[in-house]
Design an enzyme around this catalytic site. Structure first.
Site, mmCIF file in Angstrom:
data_model
loop_
_atom_site.group_PDB
_atom_site.id
_atom_site.type_symbol
_atom_site.label_atom_id
_atom_site.label_comp_id
_atom_site.label_asym_id
_atom_site.label_seq_id
_atom_site.Cartn_x
_atom_site.Cartn_y
_atom_site.Cartn_z
ATOM 1 N N ARG A 88 50.082 99.930 13.145
ATOM 2 C CA ARG A 88 51.349 99.639 13.514
ATOM 3 C C ARG A 88 51.828 100.815 14.378
ATOM 4 O O ARG A 88 51.461 102.006 14.176
ATOM 5 C CB ARG A 88 52.175 99.640 12.308
ATOM 6 C CG ARG A 88 51.848 98.418 11.275
ATOM 7 C CD ARG A 88 52.511 97.075 11.835
ATOM 8 N NE ARG A 88 52.332 95.980 10.959
ATOM 9 C CZ ARG A 88 51.383 94.927 11.272
ATOM 10 N NH1 ARG A 88 50.510 95.139 12.234
ATOM 11 N NH2 ARG A 88 51.200 93.931 10.422
ATOM 12 N N HIS A 135 50.642 93.489 21.168
ATOM 13 C CA HIS A 135 50.260 93.021 19.811
ATOM 14 C C HIS A 135 49.417 91.774 19.549
ATOM 15 O O HIS A 135 49.800 90.750 18.911
ATOM 16 C CB HIS A 135 51.611 92.897 18.907
ATOM 17 C CG HIS A 135 51.238 93.124 17.445
ATOM 18 N ND1 HIS A 135 52.282 93.382 16.539
ATOM 19 C CD2 HIS A 135 50.229 92.552 16.590
ATOM 20 C CE1 HIS A 135 51.640 93.451 15.234
ATOM 21 N NE2 HIS A 135 50.475 92.953 15.452
HETATM 22 P P1 NDP Z 1 43.046 96.450 4.003
HETATM 23 O O1 NDP Z 1 44.086 96.340 2.958
HETATM 24 O O2 NDP Z 1 41.988 95.334 3.747
HETATM 25 O O3 NDP Z 1 42.436 97.848 4.370
HETATM 26 C C1 NDP Z 1 43.158 98.804 4.552
HETATM 27 C C2 NDP Z 1 42.471 100.117 4.502
HETATM 28 O O4 NDP Z 1 42.990 101.344 4.705
HETATM 29 C C3 NDP Z 1 41.565 100.669 3.259
HETATM 30 O O5 NDP Z 1 40.217 101.079 3.470
HETATM 31 C C4 NDP Z 1 42.569 101.627 2.323
HETATM 32 O O6 NDP Z 1 41.422 102.398 1.744
HETATM 33 C C5 NDP Z 1 42.722 102.244 3.891
HETATM 34 N N1 NDP Z 1 44.007 103.178 3.579
HETATM 35 C C6 NDP Z 1 45.252 102.856 2.974
HETATM 36 N N2 NDP Z 1 45.976 103.625 2.975
HETATM 37 C C7 NDP Z 1 45.435 105.040 3.129
HETATM 38 C C8 NDP Z 1 45.549 106.393 2.980
HETATM 39 N N3 NDP Z 1 46.623 106.755 2.610
HETATM 40 N N4 NDP Z 1 44.521 107.024 3.307
HETATM 41 C C9 NDP Z 1 43.561 106.690 3.703
HETATM 42 N N5 NDP Z 1 43.019 105.313 3.894
HETATM 43 C C10 NDP Z 1 44.096 104.462 3.473
HETATM 44 O O7 NDP Z 1 44.013 96.048 5.369
HETATM 45 P P2 NDP Z 1 43.236 95.099 6.681
HETATM 46 O O8 NDP Z 1 41.978 95.942 7.155
HETATM 47 O O9 NDP Z 1 43.084 93.836 6.223
HETATM 48 O O10 NDP Z 1 44.514 95.450 7.841
HETATM 49 C C11 NDP Z 1 44.673 96.859 8.145
HETATM 50 C C12 NDP Z 1 45.931 96.766 9.090
HETATM 51 O O11 NDP Z 1 45.647 96.437 10.377
HETATM 52 C C13 NDP Z 1 47.128 95.977 8.543
HETATM 53 O O12 NDP Z 1 47.816 96.526 7.371
HETATM 54 C C14 NDP Z 1 47.765 95.948 9.858
HETATM 55 O O13 NDP Z 1 48.675 97.052 9.835
HETATM 56 C C15 NDP Z 1 46.697 96.085 10.826
HETATM 57 N N6 NDP Z 1 46.445 94.803 11.762
HETATM 58 C C16 NDP Z 1 46.879 94.673 12.829
HETATM 59 C C17 NDP Z 1 46.666 93.499 13.811
HETATM 60 C C18 NDP Z 1 46.962 93.557 15.209
HETATM 61 O O14 NDP Z 1 46.799 92.522 15.761
HETATM 62 N N7 NDP Z 1 47.282 94.557 15.700
HETATM 63 C C19 NDP Z 1 46.075 92.407 13.189
HETATM 64 C C20 NDP Z 1 45.441 92.541 11.804
HETATM 65 C C21 NDP Z 1 45.834 93.754 11.141
HETATM 66 P P3 NDP Z 1 40.791 101.980 0.470
HETATM 67 O O15 NDP Z 1 39.700 101.203 0.998
HETATM 68 O O16 NDP Z 1 40.378 103.105 -0.327
HETATM 69 O O17 NDP Z 1 41.700 100.873 -0.235
HETATM 70 C C1 OXD Z 2 49.010 91.491 11.071
HETATM 71 C C2 OXD Z 2 49.050 91.383 12.470
HETATM 72 O O1 OXD Z 2 49.161 92.408 10.212
HETATM 73 O O2 OXD Z 2 49.199 90.230 13.131
HETATM 74 O O3 OXD Z 2 48.005 90.422 10.627
HETATM 75 O O4 OXD Z 2 49.663 92.688 12.798
#
Ligand code: NDP
Ligand code: OXD
Length: 310
Positions: free
Chosen positions: A225, A273
């Site tokens: 983000r 994005h």
């Molecule tokens: P998930 O919830 O599956 O995974 C999140 C990961 O981040 C987990 O491994 C989690 O750790 C880790 N995490 C969260 N908080 C912390 C912290 N404080 N310190 C260390 N690690 C942390 O999310 P997704 O993989 O599905 O998506 C991740 C993000 O990608 C979304 O929230 C979105 O913002 C972004 N995104 C962007 C897109 C784009 O087009 N640019 C499209 C899709 C997603 P743990 O494994 O221990 O829970």
């Molecule tokens: C998502 C994105 O969070 O599109 O899926 O950024």
């Protein structure tokens, strides 16, 4: 069962209705309109919904976010604290993200960006061969998306590590967990990929103190983000040479204003994005499956833990 769609910014609402109707033929489906009466929906499917949705629709049993990141939804002030929030789990996004990151990585590790700069000069200069062991990749976030990214870069022989909140074990990936392990993770990372969710703990994480812990000349890829990145700190790190470049897909203000410094910065690549798009068919199939499970009293999967913010 009544489904309400509120997908801000998508002009193709009709296609979502048709897709949901095919998956859930018995459901009544409405589209949000600012001046309509309540429809007493059971489920809402949303992207950046208006605050009025949650004050008008008081019988919701769950809200589905048609994205992986729920930061936009969780910031809606009227969202009831006890309403289950369910997000997309991959739904075709992780492979797109892996492609995006591999492309950005290859731009620098295989010198494709440099070769493009040579082209207008008719400059046939072969640059040194790529030594993968020197292109260490570090992925912040090892969830549905980050894990696939890490596996993709590792599969091409780039030494890859990942950082998560709780310990994870992934074959072929060096894993680090928690803030105590962050310095060691950063110290070994030449190409840093951010795929974290936006939470109170991760906001502004891509800032000067973090950049200073990367090896000099590192590259940052932000696909999480925009609020993860402190923009002025990035510009300063590029200016000082601490960072060599950045590939950015997400921004504090979207669309990124035309006059923003990032657009014309020679060391920054901007995309709008688009790293991993929500795919309608995959998303509808996943949400419909979750609704069916909820209707039969089962766990839908993908429920956001409100306390931790993802
Ligand atoms: P998930 O919830 O599956 O995974 C999140 C990961 O981040 C987990 O491994 C989690 O750790 C880790 N995490 C969260 N908080 C912390 C912290 N404080 N310190 C260390 N690690 C942390 O999310 P997704 O993989 O599905 O998506 C991740 C993000 O990608 C979304 O929230 C979105 O913002 C972004 N995104 C962007 C897109 C784009 O087009 N640019 C499209 C899709 C997603 P743990 O494994 O221990 O829970
Ligand atoms: C998502 C994105 O969070 O599109 O899926 O950024």
């Amino acid at each position: 069962m009544h489904l309400l769609l509120a997908i801000t910014g998508d002009p193709k609402a009709q296609r979502w209705i048709e897709a949901f109707q095919r998956q859930l033929p018995d459901a009544r489906i409405s589209v949000w309109s600012d001046d309509a009466e309540p429809v007493d929906a059971d489920y809402a499917v949303v992207w950046h919904p208006p605050a009025a949705l949650f004050t008008r629709e008081t019988r919701l049993r769950a809200v589905f976010n048609i994205g992986a990141g729920v930061d936009g939804l969780l910031s809606v002030p009227t969202l009831p604290a006890d309403l289950p929030v369910i997000r997309l789990e991959d739904a075709g996004m992780s492979v797109q993200m892996a492609e995006y990151v591999l492309h950005a990585l290859w731009e620098v590790s295989r010198d494709f960006a440099a070769y493009r700069r040579q082209e207008p000069e008719g400059n046939w200069k072969v640059l040194p061969v790529t030594r993968r062991e020197q292109w260490t990749v570090g992925v912040l976030g090892l969830g549905q998306v980050g894990r696939r990214v890490a596996e993709a870069t590792a599969s091409f022989g780039y030494p890859t590590a990942g950082w998560s909140r709780t310990p994870r074990e992934i074959a072929g990936i060096e894993t680090f967990a928690g803030s105590d392990a962050l310095p060691a993770f950063l110290a070994r990372t030449r190409v840093l990929v951010n795929v974290l969710p936006l939470t109170d703990d991760t906001r502004d994480i891509l800032a000067a103190p973090l950049f200073a812990q990367l090896p000099q000349g590192a590259h940052v890829i932000n696909v999480g983000r925009g609020q993860h990145l402190v923009e002025d700190d990035l510009l300063a790190a590029l200016e000082s040479g601490q960072l060599a470049g950045a590939t950015l897909d997400v921004f504090r203000t979207e669309p990124l204003p035309a006059e923003h410094a990032f657009w014309r910065h020679p060391a920054i690549t901007v995309t709008p994005h688009t790293a991993a798009r929500t795919l309608r068919a995959e998303s509808v199939a996943q949400i419909a499956g979750k609704i069916r499970r909820l209707e039969s009293g089962e766990d839908a999967g993908g429920q956001v833990e409100r306390g931790r913010g993802y």
